[in-house]
Every structure is written in C-alpha cells, then in structure tokens.
Write an enzyme that holds these catalytic residues in place. Structure first.
Site, short mmCIF file in Angstrom:
data_model
loop_
_atom_site.label_atom_id
_atom_site.label_comp_id
_atom_site.label_asym_id
_atom_site.label_seq_id
_atom_site.Cartn_x
_atom_site.Cartn_y
_atom_site.Cartn_z
N SER A 57 -42.54 -28.17 77.27
CA SER A 57 -43.66 -27.53 77.93
C SER A 57 -45.00 -28.14 77.57
O SER A 57 -46.02 -27.80 78.18
CB SER A 57 -43.69 -26.02 77.63
OG SER A 57 -44.14 -25.79 76.31
N LYS B 205 -48.45 -23.79 72.04
CA LYS B 205 -49.14 -23.76 73.32
C LYS B 205 -50.65 -23.97 73.11
O LYS B 205 -51.16 -23.86 72.01
CB LYS B 205 -48.93 -22.40 74.02
CG LYS B 205 -47.49 -22.14 74.47
CD LYS B 205 -47.07 -23.04 75.60
CE LYS B 205 -45.65 -22.69 76.10
NZ LYS B 205 -44.62 -22.99 75.10
#
Length: 235
Positions: A155, A193
């Site tokens: 991701s 993230k």
C-alpha cells in the site's frame, strides 16, 4: 508566465520533493490546490510540462521531476525536518561514543532492534516483541529511540516502500500531517501509512491508488513512531 494555479502547483511539487524526495500524489495535489477533481491537476501538470518546468518520467507511477523554477524563486526556509536524518543521539539504536583522540573519527555502526512486521496493505496483528537486531549506518538515525519493522504489503509503493523492505522508525507519539508513521489502530492493528487530519478525525493514507484512505476517530489511533529510513536487500 505561469497562472496562479500553475505556480501554486509547481511550488507544492518542488517543496514536497525537497521534503521527502517523493512527488505528491494527485489526491494530495488536488487537496493542496483546493480543486474538486483530478482532471484539473492533469491540465495543470500538462501545462507545466509544455512550458518546460517539469518532466514526467516514463514507466514510473507518479514520477515527476522539476526541471526549472520561475524567475525570482526563493526556496522556503527549513521547516519540518527533511526525510534524510543526521546522526544518532540517544535511546535504542544509539551508536557508541567515539573517544576524542585527536584523529579523524571513522563512522560507527548502530544496532536497531527489529520488532516484527508492519502492514502496508491488508491488516496484520500489532507489533510483536523484539525478534532480532540489525546494524545500520549511524547517518540513517537521528536523535531519540529507534526500532525497525519488516514491511508486509504494497500500500506504500508510490512512497518507495515495497513488500519485504525494512523500515527504520523513530519512536514517538506525535506526527505532522504528511509524515509516514506507524499507527496502532484499536490497540490491535499496526499499519504503516501517511498521517493526515480530517477535521476531528485521523486519516491514514495509502500511497497506492488500489487502497482507500481510512478515517478513524482520534481516540482509535495511537502514533507509534515516524519513518526515518529504509533498508532494501537485493537478491
């Protein structure tokens, strides 16, 4: 001559490249310029490219290079610390002190504990206990405590972080929007993230268009540290 929006976008791209070494995503550019759609960003990028200010690098996702800046451009003063850290000073991963002998000191390696795996994709369990240690160059570290995590998932690929990489994290409980962090969600899911704020909520933003930005109440997310380095092995 550039339009105001073209100038704003060029400044934003240049400052992000200086800060992190990675161009901003189209979503980040859209939000920074307060545009409603990515099509406006596409038009601005095309205009900047036609005028010779930027270049799109082929066969690479989200790859932009700033070729020149407008006349009279003055770089902004140093604000948030850039991605490249300096020397280690204290805590876990501390490099041993080098005595002052009057001779030039040679670089000393630093040991950082590896605390398991971190999700950069589908959720995995929270950070484990210390599994082993790795040796890193001291210039990868800054002040404070550090630990390392093995990356699982894709991701964050557009931020240059791939499945199988090892990330070096400076331990801390606070973050600035735009930082890449280790976040612990609901005390059970650890993820890597980019940190954002959306009103009273915290947004954990992926760097891969296949993953959606996830929003959480502030009480559900604990910042565990900030990315300061990355190690990749080539086989």
């Amino acid at each position: 001559m550039l339009t105001r929006k073209q100038h704003e976008l060029l400044m934003f791209i240049q400052e992000r490249l200086k800060e992190t070494g990675v161009p901003p995503s189209f979503d980040e550019m859209k939000d920074a310029l307060d545009l409603k759609s990515k099509s406006g960003i596409h038009r601005l990028i095309t205009a900047l490219e036609e005028r010779g200010f930027i270049r799109r690098l082929p066969n690479r996702a989200r790859a932009l290079e700033v070729i020149k800046m407008p006349d009279g451009y003055v770089p902004s003063p140093a604000g948030r610390r850039p991605f490249t850290p300096s020397v280690v000073d204290g805590g876990l991963g501390r490099a041993p002190a080098v005595p002052n002998t009057g001779h030039e000191a040679h670089p000393v390696s630093a040991t950082v504990p590896v605390m398991g795996r971190i999700a950069a994709g589908t959720p995995i369990s929270a950070i484990q206990e210390n599994t082993h240690s790795i040796t890193v160059a001291p210039e990868m570290l800054g002040s404070g405590e550090h630990y390392a995590l093995e990356v699982k998932g894709d991701s964050m690929v557009e931020a240059g972080i791939f499945d199988g990489d090892t990330v070096v994290i400076r331990r801390g409980e606070t973050a600035t929007p735009g930082d890449i962090i280790v976040a612990l969600v609901d005390d059970e899911e650890a993820t890597l993230k980019r940190f954002r704020r959306k009103g009273d909520s915290i947004a954990l933003e992926a760097a891969n268009p296949n993953y959606e930005t996830r929003l959480f109440g502030a009480d559900r997310v604990q910042v565990q540290g900030k990315l300061v380095g990355l190690i990749r092995q080539y086989h």
